[in-house]
Write a protein that holds these residues in place. Structure first.
Motif, short mmCIF file in Angstrom:
data_model
loop_
_atom_site.label_atom_id
_atom_site.label_comp_id
_atom_site.label_asym_id
_atom_site.label_seq_id
_atom_site.Cartn_x
_atom_site.Cartn_y
_atom_site.Cartn_z
N ILE A 6 -59.41 16.16 66.76
CA ILE A 6 -59.61 15.91 68.19
C ILE A 6 -61.07 15.54 68.46
O ILE A 6 -61.36 14.54 69.14
N ALA A 7 -61.99 16.33 67.90
CA ALA A 7 -63.41 16.04 68.11
C ALA A 7 -63.79 14.71 67.47
O ALA A 7 -64.58 13.94 68.04
N GLY A 8 -63.22 14.42 66.31
CA GLY A 8 -63.52 13.15 65.65
C GLY A 8 -63.02 11.96 66.44
O GLY A 8 -63.70 10.93 66.55
N SER A 9 -61.82 12.09 67.00
CA SER A 9 -61.29 11.00 67.83
C SER A 9 -62.15 10.79 69.07
O SER A 9 -62.39 9.65 69.50
N ALA A 10 -62.62 11.89 69.66
CA ALA A 10 -63.48 11.79 70.84
C ALA A 10 -64.80 11.10 70.48
O ALA A 10 -65.27 10.21 71.21
N LYS A 11 -65.41 11.50 69.37
CA LYS A 11 -66.67 10.86 68.96
C LYS A 11 -66.45 9.39 68.64
O LYS A 11 -67.29 8.54 68.95
N ASP A 12 -65.33 9.10 68.00
CA ASP A 12 -65.01 7.71 67.65
C ASP A 12 -64.89 6.87 68.92
O ASP A 12 -65.46 5.77 69.01
N PHE A 13 -64.19 7.40 69.91
CA PHE A 13 -64.02 6.68 71.17
C PHE A 13 -65.35 6.48 71.89
O PHE A 13 -65.67 5.37 72.34
N GLY A 15 -68.27 6.49 70.58
CA GLY A 15 -69.09 5.56 69.80
C GLY A 15 -68.69 4.12 70.05
O GLY A 15 -69.55 3.24 70.14
N LYS A 16 -67.38 3.86 70.17
CA LYS A 16 -66.93 2.49 70.47
C LYS A 16 -67.41 2.06 71.85
O LYS A 16 -67.86 0.92 72.04
N VAL A 17 -67.32 3.00 72.82
CA VAL A 17 -67.77 2.67 74.18
C VAL A 17 -69.27 2.40 74.17
O VAL A 17 -69.74 1.42 74.76
N GLU A 18 -70.02 3.26 73.50
CA GLU A 18 -71.48 3.07 73.46
C GLU A 18 -71.85 1.78 72.75
O GLU A 18 -72.76 1.05 73.18
N ARG A 37 -72.26 6.78 65.80
CA ARG A 37 -71.38 7.82 66.36
C ARG A 37 -69.91 7.52 66.05
O ARG A 37 -69.12 8.41 65.76
N GLU A 38 -69.55 6.26 66.08
CA GLU A 38 -68.18 5.86 65.75
C GLU A 38 -67.85 6.20 64.29
O GLU A 38 -66.78 6.73 63.98
N ALA A 39 -68.79 5.94 63.39
CA ALA A 39 -68.58 6.26 61.97
C ALA A 39 -68.48 7.77 61.76
O ALA A 39 -67.64 8.25 60.99
N THR A 40 -69.33 8.53 62.48
CA THR A 40 -69.27 9.99 62.39
C THR A 40 -67.93 10.51 62.89
O THR A 40 -67.31 11.38 62.28
N GLY A 41 -67.46 9.97 63.99
CA GLY A 41 -66.17 10.37 64.54
C GLY A 41 -65.02 10.04 63.61
O GLY A 41 -64.10 10.85 63.43
N THR A 42 -65.08 8.87 62.99
CA THR A 42 -64.03 8.49 62.04
C THR A 42 -64.03 9.42 60.84
O THR A 42 -62.96 9.86 60.39
N ALA A 43 -65.20 9.75 60.34
CA ALA A 43 -65.28 10.67 59.19
C ALA A 43 -64.76 12.05 59.56
O ALA A 43 -64.02 12.68 58.78
N GLN A 44 -65.10 12.54 60.75
CA GLN A 44 -64.64 13.85 61.18
C GLN A 44 -63.12 13.84 61.39
O GLN A 44 -62.43 14.80 61.04
#
Length: 123
Positions: A6-13, A15-18, A37-44
């Motif tokens: 859940i946290a990874g999807s949020a960071k991914d989203f 990051g894409k917005v940013e 941030r998108e890469a971090t979210g994807t990894a998480q």
């Protein structure tokens, strides 16, 4: 679902917005931060998926082990009942077999120790 997913999807989203906002504004720093941030979210998110897969595999293995344990009790019970029936049908043969096994075990346990071969003095 794991909280890392859940946290990874949020960071991914976010990051894409940013990253998109950085593209629109022409700000390379915001664009790079968004991609990071998108890469971090994807990894998480992938880490959370791996944890979920490991948890599911563990649960499946526990289920298989529990089923095998339960069926082994039935097999043991059935085989002991079959053995009891054979003993009831042929008590003399069962006594002879048990006596033979006991005699063989007694021979194995009371066997004298091996002695080394005698030495010859001429060599």
């Amino acid at each position: 679902m794991d909280k890392d997913r859940i946290a990874g999807s949020a960071k991914d989203f976010t990051g894409k917005v940013e990253g998109t906002v950085g593209d629109i504004a022409g700000d390379a720093k915001a664009q790079a931060a968004g991609r990071a941030r998108e890469a971090t979210g994807t990894a998480q998110n992938l880490y959370g998926q791996a944890k979920d897969a490991a948890r599911e595999a563990t649960d499946a293995a526990v289920g298989y082990a529990r089923d095998a344990y339960d069926s082994s009790g039935d097999t043991f019970r059935n085989s002991s009942q079959a053995l009891a029936k054979k003993v009831q049908d042929n008590p003399l043969g069962s006594m002879l077999v048990a006596g033979g096994i006991g005699f063989a075990l007694a021979l194995l346990m009371t066997r004298p120790p091996r002695r080394p071969p005698p030495r010859r003095w001429g060599y």
